[in-house]
Design a protein around this motif. Structure first.
Motif, short mmCIF file in Angstrom:
data_model
loop_
_atom_site.label_atom_id
_atom_site.label_comp_id
_atom_site.label_asym_id
_atom_site.label_seq_id
_atom_site.Cartn_x
_atom_site.Cartn_y
_atom_site.Cartn_z
N LYS A 1 -5.91 13.23 3.06
CA LYS A 1 -7.30 13.30 2.58
C LYS A 1 -7.43 12.78 1.15
O LYS A 1 -8.36 12.04 0.82
N LYS A 2 -6.50 13.17 0.28
CA LYS A 2 -6.56 12.70 -1.12
C LYS A 2 -6.34 11.19 -1.19
O LYS A 2 -6.98 10.49 -1.99
N MET B 1 0.85 -1.19 0.00
CA MET B 1 0.00 0.00 0.00
C MET B 1 0.89 1.24 0.00
O MET B 1 1.95 1.25 0.61
N PRO B 2 0.49 2.30 -0.70
CA PRO B 2 1.33 3.51 -0.69
C PRO B 2 1.52 4.05 0.72
O PRO B 2 0.66 3.86 1.60
N ILE B 3 2.64 4.73 0.92
CA ILE B 3 2.81 5.48 2.16
C ILE B 3 1.78 6.60 2.21
O ILE B 3 1.27 6.97 3.26
N GLY B 4 1.50 7.15 1.04
CA GLY B 4 0.53 8.23 0.91
C GLY B 4 0.76 8.94 -0.40
O GLY B 4 1.46 8.43 -1.28
N PHE B 5 0.18 10.11 -0.54
CA PHE B 5 0.40 10.96 -1.71
C PHE B 5 1.32 12.12 -1.31
O PHE B 5 1.25 12.60 -0.19
N ALA C 1 -9.47 9.45 0.01
CA ALA C 1 -10.55 9.60 -0.97
C ALA C 1 -10.35 8.69 -2.17
O ALA C 1 -11.32 8.21 -2.78
N ALA C 2 -9.08 8.44 -2.53
CA ALA C 2 -8.80 7.65 -3.73
C ALA C 2 -9.19 6.18 -3.57
O ALA C 2 -9.61 5.54 -4.54
N TYR C 3 -9.06 5.63 -2.36
CA TYR C 3 -9.23 4.18 -2.20
C TYR C 3 -10.20 3.75 -1.10
O TYR C 3 -10.69 2.62 -1.13
N PHE C 4 -10.47 4.61 -0.12
CA PHE C 4 -11.18 4.16 1.07
C PHE C 4 -12.52 4.84 1.31
O PHE C 4 -13.21 4.52 2.27
N ASP C 5 -12.89 5.81 0.46
CA ASP C 5 -14.18 6.48 0.65
C ASP C 5 -15.36 5.57 0.33
O ASP C 5 -16.42 5.69 0.94
N ARG C 6 -15.19 4.70 -0.63
CA ARG C 6 -16.32 3.86 -1.08
C ARG C 6 -16.73 2.87 0.00
O ARG C 6 -17.90 2.72 0.31
N PHE C 7 -15.75 2.15 0.57
CA PHE C 7 -16.01 1.19 1.64
C PHE C 7 -15.03 1.47 2.77
O PHE C 7 -13.81 1.45 2.56
N ASP C 8 -15.54 1.71 3.95
CA ASP C 8 -14.70 2.07 5.09
C ASP C 8 -13.71 0.95 5.41
O ASP C 8 -14.08 -0.23 5.52
N ASN C 9 -12.42 1.33 5.55
CA ASN C 9 -11.37 0.40 5.97
C ASN C 9 -11.14 -0.73 4.96
O ASN C 9 -10.61 -1.79 5.31
#
Length: 652
Positions: A488-489, A477-481, A492-500
């Motif tokens: 937040k970005k 998994m990425p460290i982040g952006f 939003a890219a991967y976890f907004d649709r289904f929590d966790n």
């Protein structure tokens, strides 16, 4: 999906000799019980992630200090931490060998050929490393490259990451804006470029473009110009603050490289989203996560062995380059190719495979389809006896292309269709060398990857199409952006649709064999009458027709619903008349379903694609609807978008 017989089944000897079988035995010892077969091994790898990833570290011989903890906060996504006490260096793990055997073999079309031994690679890494140190490069600094897929690119990456610097690359055919949209965000201190590159037998100089880019990157301390066309010295003199690599390294003596061991989660790579819907996202990947994921995939799923000759057709702007170079960690020779895969003709890569005794031949689904459409039969024209694995990615591989590989390229070969993404610099689903290959199917989920298919309400699907998800954290998994301090970005890219839960954005379906079919990107799925349809299902049918070279499909908003619109690029001399339209619709209706039949079929001269060769359904959809395409620089052929503007057939 409904075929009764597999296209290929591994022999008992092949299964027994695979690293996956040896790993399965080790897993049984660690688990204290028999783990037999890939299904059982995958379940264990997901249920006991600590034991699994610890075994991957040991089995693959990771160099570094492992520490006593494998996983912290394992139930959090994002937030999980793998090997939090570990210290390692990525480059150290990619330089496991010395001696005069080939580490890298390179061919730039029919213009340039070179090879680098393991000793020569160590020496070049050492000299570049010393140059970087002399210019103050330290852990956390960014080193950027706009480079062809050539040995100096690999060596520069190893030199940068040996110091803990962060590597980022793109290919030299990017425009000025495309490069600055990427590297302008990350402020590199060193910029590595060629004097030019070859494509379709023609030289393309990049000095003028490089000068413009460098002037817009105030963070740069130096521009290094690598010789490819034979004009590096002249090119460097025309670029402010530039020097040819030959001159820069001229007086530096090679010695043993040094390797700074850093935390497992230390940043290694910055990769970029395609950027077709706005400024590219800067995705930061960790050294430990990338290394562990890649050696797992390459040793266990790809069965890459010490001494193998490992080829993937890729540019430095595609994540498959990052995946390819990790083959060094398994002791494989990297076989690099730069330029057009069809220069001087469609046999170029197969000629290369024969000449260099390639064992793993990686390419794209589009390349396999193009070879098929060109009427080539490498099985008859080439030896290819060394090739054990043919791998395909970039877009879903159609059942017809599966068949063609066995009928037209090689009958006894492990065909591994793989799928993942820049987002994880690796795969979610991929080949399994101990299992049969079934037409149109990816063989299985990656070990350690809790892959699932969910419906829109988050329910698990054993059958039917839905969203590809991963329900447990994994090291890649990425460290982040970059420049996203609150995350937040990233969230939003991967976890907004289904929590966790990681929602990848692919539209997928399990098969009865335990394999998986990718039906395309879920944001490009069609929704006529409220029923979701994967675009790949339509391409699989229409691209079988000899009249059609390739196609792109979108959903057009129409009459408070969505109608399916199919654009086709026709073979030479073919006209889209009423008879051909009927043939296309009949093929789609009988091969897929009546719901898949397009309401409109439109002939086009070209299909827009990204720099890595992927067709861009979303950009076409925006043009058809009169919306602005935010970042045309991300496209290899942005002029093609104009073909989709104000089409009369789509006005009624």
């Amino acid at each position: 999906m409904h075929d009764q017989q597999p296209l290929w089944t591994p022999s008992r000897t092949r299964i027994e000799q695979s690293a996956l079988t040896a790993f399965e035995r080790e897993a049984s010892l660690r688990a204290g019980r028999d783990i037999e077969g890939f299904g059982a091994l995958h379940r264990w790898s997901v249920d006991d992630r600590e034991a699994f990833w610890s075994l991957v570290w040991d089995f693959c011989g990771i160099v570094g200090e492992k520490g006593g903890i494998v996983l912290e906060n394992g139930d959090r996504m994002p937030g999980a931490s793998f090997f939090p006490e570990a210290r390692l260096n990525f480059a150290e793990n990619l330089l496991p060998k010395r001696g005069g055997d080939d580490a890298i073999v390179f061919r730039g079309e029919d213009k340039v050929e070179r090879r680098l031994s393991w000793d020569a690679l160590h020496d070049l890494v050492s000299r570049l490393q010393q140059y970087f140190i002399a210019h103050g490069v330290k852990a956390g600094d960014r080193v950027a490259a706009m480079m062809p897929n050539m040995p100096e690119t690999v060596a520069a990456m190893l030199a940068a990451t040996s110091l803990g610097a962060i590597w980022s690359s793109c290919s030299p055919d990017f425009g000025v804006r495309g490069v600055l949209d990427r590297f302008g965000q990350i402020e590199p201190v060193i910029f590595i470029v060629p004097d030019g590159y070859w494509y379709n037998g023609k030289p393309f100089e990049v000095a003028e473009k490089t000068a413009e880019i460098a002037a817009a990157l105030p963070s740069l301390r130096k521009v290094l110009v690598v010789d490819y066309l034979g004009t590096a010295g002249d090119a460097a003199r025309s670029i402010p603050n530039a020097v040819s690599m030959e001159e820069a390294l001229g007086t530096i003596e090679a010695k043993e490289p040094v390797f700074e061991r850093l935390p497992f989660a230390h940043p290694l790579y910055i990769l970029f989203s395609s950027g077709t819907t706005g400024t590219p996202k800067c995705i930061v990947h960790s050294a430990g996560g990338t290394l562990l994921q890649h050696v797992k995939e390459q040793r266990l799923h790809a069965d890459i062995r010490d001494g193998d000759r490992f080829f993937y057709f890729t540019t430095c702007g595609w994540m498959m380059w990052n995946w390819l170079v990790s083959g060094l960690a398994s002791g494989a020779t990297l076989v690099l190719y730069d330029g057009s895969p069809f220069h001087p003709d469609g046999n170029a890569l197969f000629d290369y495979a024969d000449a260099e005794k390639i064992t793993y031949f990686g390419t794209s689904a589009k390349f396999i389809d193009a070879v098929h459409k060109a009427g080539l039969e490498p099985r008859k024209s080439h030896d290819l006896s060394s090739v054990r694995v043919i791998s395909s990615t970039g877009s879903p591989l159609s059942p017809e292309s599966f068949a063609f590989v066995y009928d037209g390229i090689k009958s006894d070969v492990h065909l591994a269709s793989i799928s993942g993404g820049t987002d994880i610099v690796s795969c979610f689903v991929l080949g399994v060398p101990t299992l049969p290959v079934w037409s149109g199917e990816i063989q299985g989920p990656g070990l350690g990857m809790a892959v699932g298919v969910w419906d829109d309400d988050g329910n698990h699907l054993d059958t039917g199409k839905g969203e590809l998800v991963c329900t447990r954290a994994f090291p890649a998994m990425p460290i982040g952006f970059w420049n996203d301090p609150q995350g937040k970005k990233y969230h939003a890219a991967y976890f907004d649709r289904f929590d966790n839960v990681w929602c990848h954005g692919d539209f997928a379906e399990w098969t009865g064999h335990g394999g998986i079919v990718i039906h395309g990107r879920s944001d490009a799925t069609l929704n006529p009458g409220g029923v979701r349809i994967g675009t790949a299902e339509i391409y699989n049918q229409v691209e079988q027709l000899p009249e059609i070279l390739e196609a792109i499909c979108i959903g057009q908003e129409w009459d408070d619903d969505v109608r399916v619109v199919l654009f086709v690029r026709l073979a030479e001399g073919v006209t889209l008349d009423e008879a051909l339209e009927k043939k296309i619709r009949t093929k789609i209706r009988t091969g897929a379903s009546p719901r898949h039949v397009p309401a409109r079929i439109v002939a086009v001269a070209d299909i827009p694609r990204t720099k890595s060769g992927k067709i861009t359904e979303l950009a076409v959809r925006d043009v058809v609807h009169g919306r602005l395409v935010k970042n045309k620089e991300a496209l290899a052929n942005p002029e093609a978008l104009d073909l989709y503007r104000d089409i009369p057939q789509l006005k009624s």
